[in-house]
Design an enzyme around this catalytic site. Structure first.
Site, short mmCIF file in Angstrom:
data_model
loop_
_atom_site.label_atom_id
_atom_site.label_comp_id
_atom_site.label_asym_id
_atom_site.label_seq_id
_atom_site.Cartn_x
_atom_site.Cartn_y
_atom_site.Cartn_z
N LYS A 272 0.84 -1.19 0.00
CA LYS A 272 0.00 0.00 0.00
C LYS A 272 0.87 1.25 0.00
O LYS A 272 2.01 1.21 0.47
CB LYS A 272 -0.86 0.03 1.28
CG LYS A 272 -1.99 -0.97 1.32
CD LYS A 272 -2.77 -0.85 2.62
CE LYS A 272 -3.90 -1.86 2.69
NZ LYS A 272 -4.97 -1.63 1.71
N ASP A 342 -2.90 -7.58 -1.70
CA ASP A 342 -3.63 -6.68 -0.80
C ASP A 342 -5.10 -7.08 -0.65
O ASP A 342 -5.80 -6.56 0.21
CB ASP A 342 -3.51 -5.24 -1.32
CG ASP A 342 -3.84 -4.21 -0.26
OD1 ASP A 342 -3.98 -4.60 0.93
OD2 ASP A 342 -3.96 -3.02 -0.60
N ARG A 346 -10.27 -11.49 2.10
CA ARG A 346 -11.12 -12.54 1.51
C ARG A 346 -10.40 -13.88 1.53
O ARG A 346 -11.03 -14.93 1.61
CB ARG A 346 -11.55 -12.12 0.10
CG ARG A 346 -10.44 -12.01 -0.90
CD ARG A 346 -10.84 -11.23 -2.15
NE ARG A 346 -10.90 -9.78 -1.91
CZ ARG A 346 -11.24 -8.89 -2.83
NH1 ARG A 346 -11.58 -9.29 -4.05
NH2 ARG A 346 -11.27 -7.61 -2.54
N1 BES Z 1 -8.21 -3.73 4.44
C1 BES Z 1 -8.34 -3.35 3.07
C2 BES Z 1 -9.64 -2.61 2.78
C3 BES Z 1 -9.79 -1.25 3.40
C4 BES Z 1 -9.54 -0.13 2.65
C5 BES Z 1 -10.28 -1.09 4.67
C6 BES Z 1 -9.73 1.11 3.18
C7 BES Z 1 -10.45 0.15 5.21
C8 BES Z 1 -10.19 1.26 4.46
C9 BES Z 1 -8.31 -4.58 2.18
O1 BES Z 1 -7.53 -5.61 2.62
C10 BES Z 1 -7.79 -4.15 0.86
O2 BES Z 1 -6.67 -3.76 0.80
N2 BES Z 1 -8.62 -4.21 -0.18
C11 BES Z 1 -8.23 -3.82 -1.48
C12 BES Z 1 -8.76 -4.82 -2.45
C13 BES Z 1 -8.25 -4.64 -3.86
C14 BES Z 1 -6.77 -4.96 -3.90
C15 BES Z 1 -9.01 -5.54 -4.77
C16 BES Z 1 -8.83 -2.43 -1.74
O3 BES Z 1 -9.94 -2.17 -1.31
O4 BES Z 1 -8.13 -1.62 -2.33
ZN ZN Z 2 -7.22 -5.74 4.65
MN MN Z 3 -5.54 -5.41 2.00
#
Ligand code: BES
Ligand code: ZN
Ligand code: MN
Length: 491
Positions: A272, A342, A346
Site C-alpha cells: 500500500k 492486498d 477474503r
Molecule cells: N483492508 C483493506 C480494505 C480497506 C480499505 C479497509 C480502506 C479500510 C479502508 C483490504 O484488505 C484491501 O486492501 N482491499 C483492497 C482490495 C483490492 C486490492 C481488490 C482495496 O480495497 O483496495
Molecule cells: Zn485488509
Molecule cells: Mn488489503
C-alpha cells in the site's frame, strides 16, 4: 476505565452535580422536569427557549451556569425532530457525555424522567460511548493539569425499579463496545493475533465459553492454503479462534459471527502507499466486533447458542511472501490465483467461512473491513451488506438500524462471478475496479454453504477524522448489529 451508572428518583433542582444534562427535541420547549430548576435560576432556562438561544436542533448544545444550590452547571442538548427516537436519544447522550468528558467534570447527571425503557437503554449506551477516549498509550499529564475523566453518571428517572433492566442491558452492550474499541485502537505492535486470542480466552473463562484456537500448525493440518498464504511472511503466529456460547437448547443450531482480524495490513508484496497506512491497524475491527459482541451477549445472559469466530494475522511483504501469480489451494479444495496480495481479507475469510460449516450454523454473519470500494460506494456512515438469503438480510438490516449502525444491501447476483474467473485456477482473488465490494463478496460466496450475510465495515468501523460525537479511531461497529440480531432471536 468504565463509567459507573446509576438511576435515582429525584428533582433536577436539588441535584448536587457538577453538570446536569437535559436532552431536548426541537419545539419541545422547557421540559417539565426543569421547571423548578428554572424558577430557582430566575427563569434563565425558560428565557433561553423563549429567545430561541436554544432550539433543540440536532447536535445543538447550550451551556449555562447553575445557581447557588443544585447543579453547578447545566447543558441542554438538542435532538432535532427525530424519526427514530431511541437513535436520537443515543446520539444526544453521546454528545452530553463527550461534553462532560471534555469539561473534566468527573461526574454528571442526565434528566431521564418519562424516558421509555428502549430509549433509556440507548441513553446508557450513548453515554458510555460519548465519554470514551483511548488514552492507554499516553503518559498522563502532571497532576495540576489533569482533568477528571467522566467516571460517574446518574440518571434522574421517575421509576428506579423500571430503570434497572434497561440500565443492565445498556451497560452490557456498552461493555462490548468498550472492549471492541479498546482492541481496535491498540496499535499493531500491541494488538497481535496472540492478544486477540488471549482476550477470547479471558472472555471464555469469565463467562464459561468454550474457546478453541488454531495456530499455524493446526491450520496446515486443515490445509488452509488460502488463509496461510496471507500469513506466510509474518513472524507473528496466525490464529483462528472460536468461542462457543451455549445457553440455548442443546439441539438448537447456533448463530455464527465471523470477523476479519488483520492486525495490520501493509498490502504485502502489492504494498500500500505510505500515506494513511497507519489506519490499517484497524483492519481487525471485524474480529474486535466479534469479541465485543460475545462479551455483551454473555453479560446479557441471552438464552441462545452463538459461536464467535475470527481469523487473525498480519499481512506483510518479505522474501517468502505470497506473490501475484501464485496459486494456492483453500481448505475447500478450490484453487485461487493471487492477483493482488492486498486482497488478503477474503483469502483469510475463505478458509474461516469453510471451517465454520462444522458448527452446522442456522445463520452466519461476517464483518470485515474488506474493501475501499465499499467506502467509495457508501461512505463512512453506512455498512455494505451482501448475502445469499433474503430473510436473513432483512433481519440483519433491521438489527443494524436498531443499533444505530445502518447497513444497506448491495446486489450479489451470479453475473458478478464472471469477474473472479481465472484463466489458470478455479477463481482469482480480485475482480477489477468495477463493483469491488460486490466482487469481494462474490469471492466469499464461493466458500459459503449456509444462510449468510457479509457486512463490509471498511467505511464504518473507524473514523479518520474527529466527528461530533466520536473521536478519531474505532467506532465499535459492528458490536451493536451483532448483539441486536442475536437478542431478537433469543427473545
Ligand atoms: N483492508 C483493506 C480494505 C480497506 C480499505 C479497509 C480502506 C479500510 C479502508 C483490504 O484488505 C484491501 O486492501 N482491499 C483492497 C482490495 C483490492 C486490492 C481488490 C482495496 O480495497 O483496495
Ligand atoms: Zn485488509
Ligand atoms: Mn488489503
Amino acid at each position: 476505565m468504565s463509567l459507573e451508572i446509576s438511576a435515582r428518583a429525584g428533582r433536577a433542582a436539588s441535584a448536587t452535580t457538577p453538570l446536569l444534562a437535559c436532552l431536548v427535541a426541537t419545539g419541545d420547549g422547557l421540559p417539565a422536569a426543569l421547571r423548578e430548576l428554572d424558577k430557582s435560576l430566575g427563569g434563565a432556562l425558560r428565557r433561553s427557549f423563549d429567545r430561541r438561544d436554544f432550539r433543540g436542533n440536532r447536535d445543538e448544545t447550550f451551556h449555562l451556569v447553575g445557581g447557588r444550590k443544585g447543579p453547578r452547571r447545566i447543558v441542554l442538548v438538542g435532538m432535532g425532530s427525530p424519526k427514530d427516537r431511541p437513535a436520537a436519544v443515543r446520539r444526544a447522550a453521546m454528545l452530553a457525555a463527550r461534553f462532560a468528558h471534555r469539561a473534566g467534570v468527573g461526574a454528571m447527571t442526565i434528566v431521564a424522567a418519562g424516558t421509555p425503557a428502549a430509549e433509556l437503554e440507548q441513553l446508557v449506551i450513548g453515554a458510555q460511548l460519548g465519554g470514551w477516549e483511548y488514552t492507554e498509550m499516553k503518559t498522563p499529564p502532571p497532576e495540576k493539569d489533569r482533568r477528571a475523566p467522566l467516571e460517574s453518571l446518574v440518571l434522574l428517572v421517575d421509576d428506579v425499579k423500571a430503570a434497572a433492566e434497561p440500565l443492565r442491558t445498556g451497560r452490557a452492550i456498552g461493555a462490548g463496545y468498550d472492549l471492541a474499541r479498546r482492541l481496535a485502537n491498540s496499535p499493531g505492535n500491541v494488538c497481535t493475533p496472540e492478544l486477540l486470542t488471549e482476550t477470547a480466552r479471558t472472555i471464555g473463562k469469565t463467562h464459561g465459553l468454550k474457546v478453541t484456537v488454531l495456530g499455524r500448525k493446526e491450520m496446515e493440518k486443515e490445509k488452509m492454503g488460502s488463509f496461510l498464504c496471507v500469513a506466510q511472511a509474518t513472524t507473528q503466529d496466525p490464529r483462528l479462534c472460536a468461542m462457543e456460547y451455549r445457553k440455548g437448547p442443546k439441539d438448537q443450531a447456533p448463530v455464527v459471527l465471523v470477523g476479519k482480524g488483520l492486525c495490520f495490513d501493509t498490502g504485502g508484496i502489492s504494498i500500500k502507499p505510505a500515506e494513511r497506512m497507519e489506519f490499517m491497524k484497524f483492519d481487525m475491527c471485524g474480529a474486535a466486533g466479534v469479541l465485543g459482541a460475545m462479551e455483551a451477549i454473555a453479560r446479557l445472559g441471552l438464552a441462545i447458542n452463538v459461536v464467535g469466530v475470527f481469523g487473525a494475522t498480519t499481512n506483510m511483504p518479505g522474501s517468502n511472501a505470497v506473490k501475484p501469480g501464485d496459486i494456492v489451494t483453500a481448505s475447500s479444495g478450490k484453487t485461487i490465483e493471487i492477483i493482488n496480495t492486498d486482497a488478503e481479507g477474503r483469502l483469510v475469510l475463505a478458509d474461516v467461512l469453510h471451517w465454520v460449516k462444522r458448527f452446522k450454523p442456522a445463520a452466519v454473519i461476517d464483518a470485515a473491513t474488506l474493501t475501499g470500494a465499499c467506502v467509495v460506494a457508501l461512505g463512512n456512515t453506512t455498512t455494505g451488506a451482501l448475502g445469499n438469503d433474503d430473510a436473513l438480510m432483512q433481519e440483519v438490516i433491521e438489527a443494524s438500524r436498531r443499533a444505530s449502525e445502518p447497513a444497506w444491501q448491495l446486489p450479489l447476483t451470479d453475473e458478478y462471478k464472471e469477474q473472479i474467473k481465472s484463466v489458470v485456477a478455479d477463481i482469482k482473488n480480485t475482480g477489477g475496479r468495477a463493483g469491488g465490494a460486490i466482487t469481494a463478496a462474490a469471492f466469499l460466496n464461493e466458500f459459503v454453504e449456509y444462510p449468510w450475510v457479509h457486512l463490509d465495515i471498511a467505511g464504518t468501523a473507524y473514523t479518520e477524522s474527529d466527528l461530533t460525537v466520536m473521536p478519531v479511531g474505532a467506532t465499535g461497529v459492528p458490536v451493536g448489529t451483532f448483539v441486536e440480531v442475536v437478542r431478537r432471536r433469543a427473545s
